[in-house]
Design a protein around this motif. Structure first.
Motif, PDB file in Angstrom:
ATOM      1  N   PHE A  83       0.710  -1.201   0.001  1.00  0.00           N
ATOM      2  CA  PHE A  83       0.077  -0.038  -0.079  1.00  0.00           C
ATOM      3  C   PHE A  83       0.797   1.272  -0.030  1.00  0.00           C
ATOM      4  O   PHE A  83       0.512   2.216  -0.715  1.00  0.00           O
ATOM      5  N   MET A  84       1.759   1.363   0.790  1.00  0.00           N
ATOM      6  CA  MET A  84       2.682   2.356   1.095  1.00  0.00           C
ATOM      7  C   MET A  84       3.455   2.670  -0.494  1.00  0.00           C
ATOM      8  O   MET A  84       3.582   3.815  -0.865  1.00  0.00           O
ATOM      9  N   VAL A  85       3.982   1.646  -1.013  1.00  0.00           N
ATOM     10  CA  VAL A  85       4.672   2.054  -2.348  1.00  0.00           C
ATOM     11  C   VAL A  85       3.869   2.290  -3.600  1.00  0.00           C
ATOM     12  O   VAL A  85       4.153   3.284  -4.178  1.00  0.00           O
ATOM     13  N   ALA A  86       2.753   1.749  -3.441  1.00  0.00           N
ATOM     14  CA  ALA A  86       1.557   2.053  -4.363  1.00  0.00           C
ATOM     15  C   ALA A  86       1.128   3.546  -4.034  1.00  0.00           C
ATOM     16  O   ALA A  86       1.039   4.449  -5.199  1.00  0.00           O
ATOM     17  N   SER A  87       1.111   3.990  -3.007  1.00  0.00           N
ATOM     18  CA  SER A  87       0.650   5.451  -2.772  1.00  0.00           C
ATOM     19  C   SER A  87       1.708   6.327  -3.238  1.00  0.00           C
ATOM     20  O   SER A  87       1.530   7.650  -4.057  1.00  0.00           O
ATOM     21  N   LEU A  88       2.821   6.261  -2.842  1.00  0.00           N
ATOM     22  CA  LEU A  88       4.121   6.907  -3.479  1.00  0.00           C
ATOM     23  C   LEU A  88       4.097   7.014  -5.005  1.00  0.00           C
ATOM     24  O   LEU A  88       4.164   7.828  -5.556  1.00  0.00           O
ATOM     25  N   ALA A  89       3.844   5.765  -5.468  1.00  0.00           N
ATOM     26  CA  ALA A  89       3.751   5.463  -6.985  1.00  0.00           C
ATOM     27  C   ALA A  89       2.669   6.489  -7.709  1.00  0.00           C
ATOM     28  O   ALA A  89       2.857   7.319  -8.604  1.00  0.00           O
ATOM     29  N   CYS A  90       1.328   6.559  -7.130  1.00  0.00           N
ATOM     30  CA  CYS A  90       0.354   7.353  -7.417  1.00  0.00           C
ATOM     31  C   CYS A  90       0.699   8.781  -7.334  1.00  0.00           C
ATOM     32  O   CYS A  90       0.324   9.530  -8.417  1.00  0.00           O
ATOM     33  N   ALA A 156      -6.205  19.834  -2.037  1.00  0.00           N
ATOM     34  CA  ALA A 156      -5.987  20.224  -3.295  1.00  0.00           C
ATOM     35  C   ALA A 156      -6.197  21.902  -3.477  1.00  0.00           C
ATOM     36  O   ALA A 156      -5.663  22.555  -4.406  1.00  0.00           O
ATOM     37  N   ASP A 157      -6.836  22.496  -2.545  1.00  0.00           N
ATOM     38  CA  ASP A 157      -7.051  23.809  -2.529  1.00  0.00           C
ATOM     39  C   ASP A 157      -5.906  24.724  -1.859  1.00  0.00           C
ATOM     40  O   ASP A 157      -5.720  25.887  -2.065  1.00  0.00           O
ATOM     41  N   THR A 158      -5.003  23.990  -1.231  1.00  0.00           N
ATOM     42  CA  THR A 158      -3.984  24.606  -0.742  1.00  0.00           C
ATOM     43  C   THR A 158      -2.690  24.705  -1.643  1.00  0.00           C
ATOM     44  O   THR A 158      -2.086  23.637  -2.321  1.00  0.00           O
ATOM     45  N   SER A 159      -2.302  25.727  -2.011  1.00  0.00           N
ATOM     46  CA  SER A 159      -1.353  25.904  -3.091  1.00  0.00           C
ATOM     47  C   SER A 159      -0.056  25.388  -2.749  1.00  0.00           C
ATOM     48  O   SER A 159       0.706  24.655  -3.736  1.00  0.00           O
ATOM     49  N   TRP A 160       0.354  25.504  -1.625  1.00  0.00           N
ATOM     50  CA  TRP A 160       1.608  24.855  -1.039  1.00  0.00           C
ATOM     51  C   TRP A 160       1.866  23.184  -1.027  1.00  0.00           C
ATOM     52  O   TRP A 160       3.027  22.827  -0.711  1.00  0.00           O
ATOM     53  N   LEU A 161       0.661  22.783  -1.027  1.00  0.00           N
ATOM     54  CA  LEU A 161       0.471  21.061  -1.134  1.00  0.00           C
ATOM     55  C   LEU A 161       0.318  20.807  -2.493  1.00  0.00           C
ATOM     56  O   LEU A 161       1.193  20.056  -3.151  1.00  0.00           O
ATOM     57  N   GLY A 162      -0.931  20.775  -3.155  1.00  0.00           N
ATOM     58  CA  GLY A 162      -1.413  20.405  -4.353  1.00  0.00           C
ATOM     59  C   GLY A 162      -1.965  18.927  -4.301  1.00  0.00           C
ATOM     60  O   GLY A 162      -1.811  18.209  -3.255  1.00  0.00           O
ATOM     61  N   TRP A 163      -2.464  18.527  -5.350  1.00  0.00           N
ATOM     62  CA  TRP A 163      -3.190  17.272  -5.606  1.00  0.00           C
ATOM     63  C   TRP A 163      -2.298  16.001  -4.934  1.00  0.00           C
ATOM     64  O   TRP A 163      -2.636  14.977  -4.600  1.00  0.00           O
ATOM     65  N   ARG A 164      -1.118  16.062  -5.355  1.00  0.00           N
ATOM     66  CA  ARG A 164      -0.010  14.914  -5.307  1.00  0.00           C
ATOM     67  C   ARG A 164      -0.084  14.536  -3.770  1.00  0.00           C
ATOM     68  O   ARG A 164       0.146  13.514  -3.275  1.00  0.00           O
ATOM     69  N   TRP A 165      -0.317  15.431  -3.003  1.00  0.00           N
ATOM     70  CA  TRP A 165      -0.328  15.139  -1.612  1.00  0.00           C
ATOM     71  C   TRP A 165      -1.488  14.422  -0.978  1.00  0.00           C
ATOM     72  O   TRP A 165      -1.433  13.920   0.075  1.00  0.00           O
ATOM     73  N   CYS A 166      -2.654  14.344  -2.020  1.00  0.00           N
ATOM     74  CA  CYS A 166      -3.702  13.313  -1.557  1.00  0.00           C
ATOM     75  C   CYS A 166      -3.073  11.990  -1.590  1.00  0.00           C
ATOM     76  O   CYS A 166      -3.710  10.943  -0.831  1.00  0.00           O
ATOM     77  N   PHE A 167      -2.048  11.565  -2.069  1.00  0.00           N
ATOM     78  CA  PHE A 167      -1.540  10.308  -2.176  1.00  0.00           C
ATOM     79  C   PHE A 167      -0.329  10.031  -1.219  1.00  0.00           C
ATOM     80  O   PHE A 167      -0.302   9.151  -0.370  1.00  0.00           O
ATOM     81  N   PHE A 168       0.419  11.174  -1.128  1.00  0.00           N
ATOM     82  CA  PHE A 168       1.564  11.125  -0.247  1.00  0.00           C
ATOM     83  C   PHE A 168       1.332  11.228   1.350  1.00  0.00           C
ATOM     84  O   PHE A 168       2.045  10.594   1.808  1.00  0.00           O
ATOM     85  N   ILE A 169       0.017  11.914   1.639  1.00  0.00           N
ATOM     86  CA  ILE A 169      -0.147  11.850   3.047  1.00  0.00           C
ATOM     87  C   ILE A 169      -0.460  10.498   3.650  1.00  0.00           C
ATOM     88  O   ILE A 169      -0.028  10.388   4.827  1.00  0.00           O
ATOM     89  N   ALA A 170      -0.601   9.369   2.798  1.00  0.00           N
ATOM     90  CA  ALA A 170      -0.756   8.141   3.379  1.00  0.00           C
ATOM     91  C   ALA A 170       0.780   7.716   3.972  1.00  0.00           C
ATOM     92  O   ALA A 170       0.399   6.778   4.920  1.00  0.00           O
ATOM     93  N   VAL A 171       1.556   8.041   3.489  1.00  0.00           N
ATOM     94  CA  VAL A 171       3.181   7.390   3.415  1.00  0.00           C
ATOM     95  C   VAL A 171       3.404   7.366   5.017  1.00  0.00           C
ATOM     96  O   VAL A 171       3.775   6.378   5.718  1.00  0.00           O
TER      97      VAL A 171
END
Length: 514
Positions: A83-90, A156-171
């Motif tokens: 799960f962790m590897v897949a979240s990073l890849a996403c 997604a609305d926070t400019s200094w985070l962005g949509w990619r952190w929707c996946f990174f947040i799980a790590v």
């Protein structure tokens, strides 16, 4: 394990369960931004969601069976790593094709974590005591289901985070859960010399379910309900599942043990759980869409408006879990929960684009209470009827069918919603004297760029059509209620394992030698 040791291990299990569930909901609000950034199409938009659901649903019984054959702690740690590897890849995906593939891998880990967490809890705690801890499980599921879209919208609305952190947040959460479980979880390793893995059954089940879910995803859009594609996919899926059933009846270690599913109480609990699955998935998906498109609220506001449902699940699962643990009875709470769930669906079936938000909140609260009182107690019913060696397969079976019901339900309800919306928009435009184009007939969700008269027609169409899909949900809830009514009012056992009758043990031994 002592009560303190159970709580320590449970904290790691709840953390990993939370991350697994929230990964499926955190991207729902951010998905339009994600697909836009990756230049994806509408079909790819659908598959980013479907890929994870499909992989999770199809692999659930396999993971449950593996838990009966191998070290449960090791399997859980392997699932965390996947799960962790897949979240990073996403998070690092450069196009929608990569994202879909990585979401499928993430769904594989997601399904494993959800079922293995329940299996490990069943191996630590007796069914009667488990009711006290199931309240925590229900609370985690509630926060993940409703809080995920809110968190995704914020990221997604926070400019200094962005949509990619929707996946990174799980790590970081998965790393913390891995370390916590490595230290606190201590289960005896049961080594079996007669291990037999049903590869053919697993492959046929996965293939059959996948074909049917692919059909449900595309029917009504890419091809008609009555078409050669429908005949090929439905026929192929049925044939594959029929072959899987034949294989499962012959092999020594089936992925889904038919002798468990054929029993009265497990079969009824599985049927009732289909209705709960539809409530859990459909409620979050379509209510969020109702608030954003039908009522014009933003993602964050839509997430806040779904809080009543989360509150209902949180309190009802916690309170009913303690009452079940105290009384040892599950059926009364399941029945009351499904009645309240039905009442909530009937209420939601009356909403339109002008319904008072107070009424909508009350209906959502009822749905949440119904899900909280019934979901985990249905798992308890099936776990209470099987011996410890079959806990994994039995838990996997009910989780599999609940996920399957939710996935198919969301697809079918989505098709009903789309057809109803298209009809309503066409009629509304005709009444207003506006020429109808393809994008105006319900195919475009870019509400912001529409002219004001068309925007109002589209919003009204979505707001009014949402009630019709919950009327269908109410009908399915009736089926679940009838199934629960025929459950035997059994008392939860105090022991971890189920005493096996001597005659049955002898029969199984003879069957094994044969």
């Amino acid at each position: 394990m002592t009560h303190r040791q159970v709580l320590e291990a449970l904290s790691g299990l709840l953390l990993v369960l939370f991350v697994a569930m929230i990964s499926g909901t955190v991207v729902s609000v951010a998905l339009p931004q994600i697909i836009g950034a990756l230049n994806g199409s509408q079909s790819q938009y659908t598959w980013v969601v479907t890929a994870s659901l499909l992989a999770s649903t199809a692999s659930t019984p396999i993971w449950g069976k593996l838990a009966d054959l191998f070290n449960k702690k090791l399997l859980l740690q392997i699932a965390i790593v996947i799960f962790m590897v897949a979240s990073l890849a996403c998070g690092f995906a450069q196009n929608t094709g990569q994202l879909i593939a990585f979401r499928a891998l993430q769904g594989l880990g997601m399904g494993a974590l959800q079922i293995l967490a329940q299996v490990v809890i069943a191996a630590m705690i007796s069914p009667k005591e488990r009711g006290r801890y199931n309240g925590y499980l229900g609370a985690v599921m509630a926060v993940a289901t409703v809080g995920g879209p809110l968190l995704g919208g914020f990221i997604a609305d926070t400019s200094w985070l962005g949509w990619r952190w929707c996946f990174f947040i799980a790590v970081p959460f998965t790393v913390a859960a891995f370390a916590l479980l490595a230290k606190t979880l201590h289960l005896p390793t049961v080594r079996r010399t007669d291990v037999s893995i049903d590869y053919w059954g697993a492959a046929l089940i996965a293939a059959g379910v996948s074909v049917l879910l692919i059909w449900v995803t595309f029917v009504g859009n890419s091809f008609d309900w009555l078409s050669w594609q429908t005949a090929a996919m439905v026929g192929g899926g049925v044939v594959l599942l029929a072959l899987a059933t034949l294989v499962e009846s012959k092999v020594r270690e089936p992925v889904v043990p038919l002798h468990v599913v054929r029993r009265r109480d497990p079969a009824l609990a599985i049927l009732a759980s289909l209705a709960v699955g539809m409530a859990m998935f459909g409620g979050a998906v379509f209510l969020g869409q109702y608030f954003q498109i039908g009522r014009g609220y933003g993602p964050t506001a839509a997430g806040l408006l779904t809080i009543p449902m989360m509150v209902g699940v949180l309190f009802s699962s916690t309170i009913s879990g303690r009452m079940v643990s105290r009384s040892g009875q599950t059926k009364p709470y399941i029945l009351v929960g499904l009645v309240v769930l039905l009442a909530g669906f009937v209420g939601l079936s009356t909403i339109d684009h002008q319904t008072s938000l107070v009424l909508v909140s009350l209906y959502m609260l009822a749905v949440g209470v119904g899900v909280g009182m019934s979901m985990q107690n249905l798992v308890l019913v099936i776990q209470n009827t099987v011996p410890l060696r079959e806990i994994g397969a039995a838990s996997g079976a009910i989780t599999f069918f609940r996920s399957l019901g939710g996935t198919v339900g969301v697809s079918v309800l989505g098709a009903i919603l789309a057809n109803r919306v298209a009809t309503s928009i066409t009629e509304g435009l005709a009444k207003a004297g506006i020429p109808v184009t393809g994008s105006q007939a319900g195919k475009s969700l870019n509400i912001a760029e529409m002219p004001e008269p068309i925007k109002e027609i589209v919003r009204a169409a979505y707001g009014d059509a949402t009630g019709h899909i919950f009327l269908v949900s109410a009908g399915i809830a009736v089926v679940g209620l009838i199934a629960a009514a025929f459950l035997r009012p059994a008392k939860l056992r105090d022991s971890l394992d189920l005493p096996e009758p001597a005659g049955e043990a002898a029969e199984q031994e003879v069957a094994g030698k044969a």
